[in-house]
Design an enzyme around this catalytic site. Structure first.
Site, PDB file in Angstrom:
ATOM      1  N   ASP A 133       0.798  -1.233   0.000  1.00 22.66           N
ATOM      2  CA  ASP A 133       0.000   0.000   0.000  1.00 22.66           C
ATOM      3  C   ASP A 133       0.825   1.274   0.000  1.00 22.66           C
ATOM      4  O   ASP A 133       0.298   2.345   0.306  1.00 22.66           O
ATOM      5  CB  ASP A 133      -0.942   0.003   1.214  1.00 22.66           C
ATOM      6  CG  ASP A 133      -2.134  -0.919   1.002  1.00 22.66           C
ATOM      7  OD1 ASP A 133      -2.657  -0.948  -0.125  1.00 22.66           O
ATOM      8  OD2 ASP A 133      -2.528  -1.595   1.960  1.00 22.66           O
ATOM      9  N   ASP A 170      -7.370  -3.750  -5.198  1.00 23.40           N
ATOM     10  CA  ASP A 170      -6.943  -2.459  -4.643  1.00 23.40           C
ATOM     11  C   ASP A 170      -5.516  -2.100  -5.072  1.00 23.40           C
ATOM     12  O   ASP A 170      -5.139  -0.932  -5.162  1.00 23.40           O
ATOM     13  CB  ASP A 170      -6.974  -2.468  -3.104  1.00 23.40           C
ATOM     14  CG  ASP A 170      -8.120  -3.261  -2.512  1.00 23.40           C
ATOM     15  OD1 ASP A 170      -8.586  -4.214  -3.156  1.00 23.40           O
ATOM     16  OD2 ASP A 170      -8.532  -2.946  -1.392  1.00 23.40           O
TER      17      ASP A 170
HETATM   18  N1  GLY Z   1      -7.509  -1.179   0.346  1.00 23.53           N
HETATM   19  C1  GLY Z   1      -8.387  -1.628   1.348  1.00 23.53           C
HETATM   20  C2  GLY Z   1      -9.768  -1.148   1.189  1.00 23.53           C
HETATM   21  O1  GLY Z   1     -10.143  -0.598   0.189  1.00 23.53           O
HETATM   22  O2  GLY Z   1     -10.509  -1.335   2.129  1.00 23.53           O
END
Ligand code: GLY
Length: 397
Positions: A116, A176
């Site tokens: 992330d 994501d």
């Molecule tokens: N990237 C985690 C979410 O969208 O909850």
């Protein structure tokens, strides 16, 4: 009786005005007003957050503020939103606050345990660098991009999202993850290292091939084997393995729009348009265009964060033309208008100082359900800035 007639006449003329405005494509959105509100609301947030190791995230079930550490995937959004407020009002006070909350995430540049880093570093440092050209920010991001790239295994052809996933899977990749590629494209340009570019393209190609269904909805979690073979298609935050988790659809839409921007390869543009059409034509999408938390769960909680992410992405997608460009633009504007109504926008001083209400983080885990979420605010502010830029015929940032 006379009063009643007067009210009816007033109502009639308001309706005529509204329909005339929509016929000529004007919106009720008042970006200046919304940013003034955001600044006032976030003044309260700053006052309530003196400790820069506690990042605003959401609201706990007991109503108290939910703060997280810098290791959490959302730590960059607050700083990013402060930069957006500064971008709009140019007030040095907001620059100072943005600098403080940006530097609070710096140590994550060495973090190789998360996929992330795009969210965590590019949202605060990337916006900060764009607006100030502070060379220290560039240094932080170039170190961070290297950390993120360590998670790419060329045999699998994807960046690994998590270390494991239930069922004994060792190489899970979530949709994501498409959002972290923008950061790597930036790093490729700034460092001259083509590897960042190439691995992003490989990741996006494999995701396009494996993560998407024939109707252009996406799975949430793909579990890969050592040689890139797909072992399983699952969900983590969606309603079911075969359902379309709303935020996942929004992440994919945004991610493939960025892929087209960065590569100019038409296959990504086609893909982004197909995702947009799945999203916008879905029979469960409410008329106000903010989705339920999963497209298979009409009537349940909404996810304002998905709405904000999709709005921002659709505004960019609309700039690439095509027969549906107007539809994308109008839908995005509708989403931002809805989010700016009291149905989604909090009252001043309420909502633990977040701007938007009614997001859903992880419903199956019974976590962050129908709450404010820091990234809903971030993409809402980004969407408003993009709307303003397009209205003024400026280039998108
Ligand atoms: N990237 C985690 C979410 O969208 O909850």
């Amino acid at each position: 009786m006379i009063m009643q007639r007067k009210s009816l006449v007033k109502l009639y003329f308001s309706l005529v005005l509204l329909s005339a405005l929509s016929a000529i494509g004007q919106s009720k959105l008042d970006v200046k007003k919304e940013f003034e509100f955001a600044a006032k609301q976030y003044e309260g947030m700053l006052a309530a957050h003196q400790d820069i190791t506690k990042f605003p995230q959401s609201t706990n079930p007991d109503g108290s503020p939910r703060d997280m550490k810098s290791e959490w995937w959302c730590s960059g959004f607050f700083g990013g939103s402060l930069w957006y407020i500064y971008q709009f009002n140019h007030d040095p006070k907001w620059k100072a606050a943005a600098e403080k909350w940006t530097m609070a995430v710096e140590k994550e540049k060495f973090n190789t345990r998360t996929h992330d880093l795009g969210f965590m570093l590019y949202c605060p440092f990337g916006n900060g660098y764009r607006l100030t050209k502070n060379p220290d920010y560039k240094e932080v991001m170039l170190v961070g991009a290297k950390s993120l790239a360590t998670r790419f295994n060329s045999k699998v052809g994807l960046i690994k999202s998590w270390e494991s996933f239930k069922g004994g899977y060792k190489y899970p990749v979530i949709i994501d993850n498409m959002m972290n590629l923008e950061f790597l494209f930036w790093a490729a340009k700034e460092s001259g290292n083509k590897d960042f570019y190439n691995l992003s393209v490989t990741h996006a190609d494999n995701t396009m091939k494996n993560h998407y269904r024939p109707d252009y909805s996406s799975y949430h979690v793909l579990c890969y084997g050592d040689n890139g073979e797909v072992l399983a298609r699952k969900t983590h935050q969606g309603a079911a393995d075969e359902s379309a988790w709303s935020r996942g659809q929004a992440w994919g839409l945004y991610g493939y729009t960025v892929m087209y921007r960065e590569t100019k390869d038409a296959k990504y543009l086609d893909h982004a348009r197909n995702i947009a059409n799945f999203y916008l034509n879905n029979p469960t999408l409410p008329a106000d265009k903010i989705p339920y938390w999963d497209f298979s769960k009409p009537g349940e909680e909404r996810d304002a964060s998905a709405g904000a992410i999709a709005a921002s992405a659709l505004l960019e997608l609309s700039t690439y033309g095509g027969k549906d460009a107007k539809k994308y633009y109008n839908s995005a504007v509708k989403m931002l208008e809805t989010l700016s109504t009291p149905a989604f926008k909090a009252e001043l001083g309420k909502n633990n100082h977040f701007i938007l209400m009614h997001s859903t983080g992880h419903k199956p885990g019974n976590s962050e359900v129908d709450v404010p979420l820091v990234y809903a605010d971030y993409y809402y502010l980004e969407g408003l800035l993009r709307y303003e830029a397009l209205k003024n015929k400026q280039k998108l940032f």
